[in-house]
Design a protein around this motif. Structure first.
Motif, PDB file in Angstrom:
ATOM      1  N   VAL A   1       0.862  -1.185   0.000  1.00 36.23           N
ATOM      2  CA  VAL A   1       0.000   0.000   0.000  1.00 36.23           C
ATOM      3  C   VAL A   1       0.895   1.230   0.000  1.00 36.23           C
ATOM      4  O   VAL A   1       1.736   1.392   0.893  1.00 36.23           O
ATOM      5  N   ILE A   2       0.739   2.071  -1.014  1.00 38.54           N
ATOM      6  CA  ILE A   2       1.528   3.312  -1.083  1.00 38.54           C
ATOM      7  C   ILE A   2       0.639   4.453  -0.605  1.00 38.54           C
ATOM      8  O   ILE A   2      -0.424   4.712  -1.183  1.00 38.54           O
ATOM      9  N   LEU A   3       1.065   5.106   0.465  1.00 39.53           N
ATOM     10  CA  LEU A   3       0.272   6.217   1.003  1.00 39.53           C
ATOM     11  C   LEU A   3       0.747   7.512   0.339  1.00 39.53           C
ATOM     12  O   LEU A   3       1.736   8.107   0.765  1.00 39.53           O
ATOM     13  N   ALA A   4       0.063   7.900  -0.726  1.00 41.92           N
ATOM     14  CA  ALA A   4       0.443   9.118  -1.457  1.00 41.92           C
ATOM     15  C   ALA A   4      -0.370  10.287  -0.910  1.00 41.92           C
ATOM     16  O   ALA A   4      -1.217  10.859  -1.592  1.00 41.92           O
ATOM     17  N   LEU A   5      -0.110  10.607   0.347  1.00 39.94           N
ATOM     18  CA  LEU A   5      -0.859  11.684   1.002  1.00 39.94           C
ATOM     19  C   LEU A   5       0.018  12.916   1.138  1.00 39.94           C
ATOM     20  O   LEU A   5       1.246  12.831   1.056  1.00 39.94           O
ATOM     21  N   ASP A   6      -0.618  14.052   1.353  1.00 37.99           N
ATOM     22  CA  ASP A   6       0.119  15.319   1.411  1.00 37.99           C
ATOM     23  C   ASP A   6       1.200  15.298   2.497  1.00 37.99           C
ATOM     24  O   ASP A   6       1.009  14.686   3.548  1.00 37.99           O
ATOM     25  N   ALA A   7       2.286  15.997   2.239  1.00 31.73           N
ATOM     26  CA  ALA A   7       3.351  16.132   3.238  1.00 31.73           C
ATOM     27  C   ALA A   7       2.984  17.263   4.195  1.00 31.73           C
ATOM     28  O   ALA A   7       3.701  18.261   4.320  1.00 31.73           O
ATOM     29  N   THR A   8       1.838  17.094   4.837  1.00 37.92           N
ATOM     30  CA  THR A   8       1.372  18.081   5.810  1.00 37.92           C
ATOM     31  C   THR A   8       1.070  17.354   7.111  1.00 37.92           C
ATOM     32  O   THR A   8       1.000  16.119   7.130  1.00 37.92           O
ATOM     33  N   ILE A   9       0.880  18.125   8.161  1.00 40.52           N
ATOM     34  CA  ILE A   9       0.568  17.521   9.461  1.00 40.52           C
ATOM     35  C   ILE A   9      -0.708  16.685   9.346  1.00 40.52           C
ATOM     36  O   ILE A   9      -0.759  15.549   9.820  1.00 40.52           O
ATOM     37  N   ASN A  10      -1.734  17.240   8.687  1.00 39.44           N
ATOM     38  CA  ASN A  10      -2.998  16.504   8.554  1.00 39.44           C
ATOM     39  C   ASN A  10      -2.832  15.263   7.684  1.00 39.44           C
ATOM     40  O   ASN A  10      -3.368  14.199   8.008  1.00 39.44           O
ATOM     41  N   GLY A  11      -2.100  15.395   6.592  1.00 39.13           N
ATOM     42  CA  GLY A  11      -1.892  14.266   5.692  1.00 39.13           C
ATOM     43  C   GLY A  11      -1.161  13.123   6.385  1.00 39.13           C
ATOM     44  O   GLY A  11      -1.536  11.957   6.264  1.00 39.13           O
TER      45      GLY A  11
END
Lengths: 203, 242
Positions: free
Chosen positions: A144-154
């Protein structure tokens, strides 16, 4: 918006008001766009109305991944040549399309549709964790690749998903953080430089 | 009206297409909100990550208005937090508690100082998790519900403290408290002053946090938002033991 403010009639003003709700458009730019469409009636307005009607009638969320599609299952999920053993989790459809534009990933996707927030917390139902789990098991996903924002929320969301799904046996990975292509060190913030430095690799 | 100060960014909430409402914690103005324009430009998004230390300029026509912020980055902590799930959970808990508990525009320089030190030590100090308990104790103290753990509330004895009163938050010694064992809260080992520097475990830390959590929940008004805050805090406790 006041009708006849710009000298148009009710339908045109209603069109301007609707266009002004789109991202990047305000009343002024919406008015310019509408005038241009009316001026180019045959080559813009009529085809646009036709396509809008068609999309509005058919568009739906893919029942598998959450991508926008005119079919029940989108072209990515129904493509037999894609690797179903690798799943990329993205926040929204715009992120999925960005990944597809890069032409770097040949697996399947899952659109979260929402994020956790530092203050409002995480609603597992909004993140559709159970649906992801079902897909991981059904498709026998190995990574599973977590391509989420490089932000605190992500990243809060990423850690939450790993915690909730680690018992599925899939391997979890996330996108690297660091210097963007074309980025100049002088213009980067110290957090990005530190992250890039920590993730440096042998050349 | 305008002021300049520095502060810790607690949270950002989208406001319209391009603006955001910032919640910051400052030494002179306490927790303060304000709008920032063009918050989602590539340059600003890297600055406006919760936990960042910001230089703030706030201005408004009237003091009671929400007002507008102009910000500049002093230092970012997001990279450290994002790389460590426990640190991230700790910050989420800290920011949610600050937003839920601290009155807006009520200066709390002592709590600010402890908060800033705690966030900085996440990057530099091993076993920083134990400092979070000190932070919550300071938070309770600053909002007027501090625990008195140094002596027995009945006898004044400073030894054999075994219980804490759930009503007053004061320590009770073993001899007095044993008759009320079922009604009193156990005195967590981690909070004992006579531990003589013995090392503590994360399990003991969680027991200490259970105690501060009891009093935070007790004094927090019941609302959906506060329920979420306690869930975020619970996730931090869960991450400590996971």
């Amino acid at each position: 918006m006041q009708f006849r403010e710009y000298g148009g009639d009710r339908e045109v003003e209603a069109l301007i008001a609707l266009m002004a709700k789109l991202p990047g458009l305000g009343p002024r730019s919406a008015r310019r766009a509408v005038i241009k469409m009316i001026e180019k009636r045959k080559i813009i307005l009529e085809p646009l109305a036709q396509v809008l009607g068609s999309v509005s009638e058919k568009i739906t969320e893919c029942v598998e991944c959450g991508n926008f599609s005119t079919e029940e299952i989108c072209c990515i999920c129904s493509d037999g040549e894609r690797q179903s053993s690798i799943m990329c989790i993205v926040q929204d459809v715009a992120d999925l399309w960005a990944m597809e534009r890069s032409n770097v990933f040949k697996g399947i996707y899952h659109v979260l549709g929402n994020y956790s927030s530092t203050y409002s917390g995480i609603n597992p139902e909004e993140l559709k964790v159970d649906k992801i789990r079902t897909r991981l098991e059904k498709e026998h996903v190995e990574e599973v690749i977590l391509a989420l924002d490089a932000t605190i929320n992500g990243q809060t969301t990423a850690h939450y998903l790993i915690e909730k799904l680690q018992d599925t046996g899939a391997k979890f990975s996330s996108l690297a953080h660091g210097v963007p292509v074309g980025g100049e060190l002088d213009y980067l913030d110290d957090g990005t430089i530190r992250a890039a430095f920590t993730a440096r690799k042998n050349v | 009206m305008d002021w300049t100060d520095e502060g810790i960014l607690l949270n950002t909430t989208p406001h319209g297409e391009r603006s955001a409402i910032l919640q910051v914690f400052t030494p002179k103005k306490g927790r303060h909100a304000g709008i920032i324009r063009n918050a989602y430009s590539p340059k600003k998004t890297s600055i406006l990550q919760p936990s960042a230390q910001l230089s703030l300029s706030w201005s408004s026509r009237l003091e009671e208005h929400l007002g507008n912020f102009k910000v500049d980055l002093i230092r970012t902590r997001a990279d450290v937090l994002m790389a460590n799930r426990i640190a991230l959970a700790a910050f989420n808990s800290l920011s949610a508690l600050c937003i839920s508990i601290l009155a807006e525009r009520d200066p709390m320089p002592d709590l600010y100082s402890v908060t800033e030190q705690f966030l900085d030590k996440i990057a530099t100090q091993e076993n920083w998790e134990f400092l979070y308990l000190d932070w919550e104790l300071k938070l309770l103290s600053c909002i007027g519900f501090g625990l008195e753990l140094d002596k027995c509330a009945v006898t004044g004895a400073t030894e054999n403290l075994a219980y804490i009163s759930p009503k007053s938050g004061k320590a009770v010694c073993q001899d007095i408290g044993k008759d009320y064992h079922a009604k009193l809260l156990p005195f967590p080992t981690i909070l004992r002053s006579d531990r003589n520097g013995k090392s503590t475990s994360l399990e003991e830390l969680v027991l200490g946090l259970d105690l501060t959590g009891f009093f935070i929940e007790k004094w927090l008004d019941y609302s959906v938002e506060n329920k979420k805050t306690m869930m975020i805090r619970k996730r931090f406790l869960h991450s400590l033991l996971a």
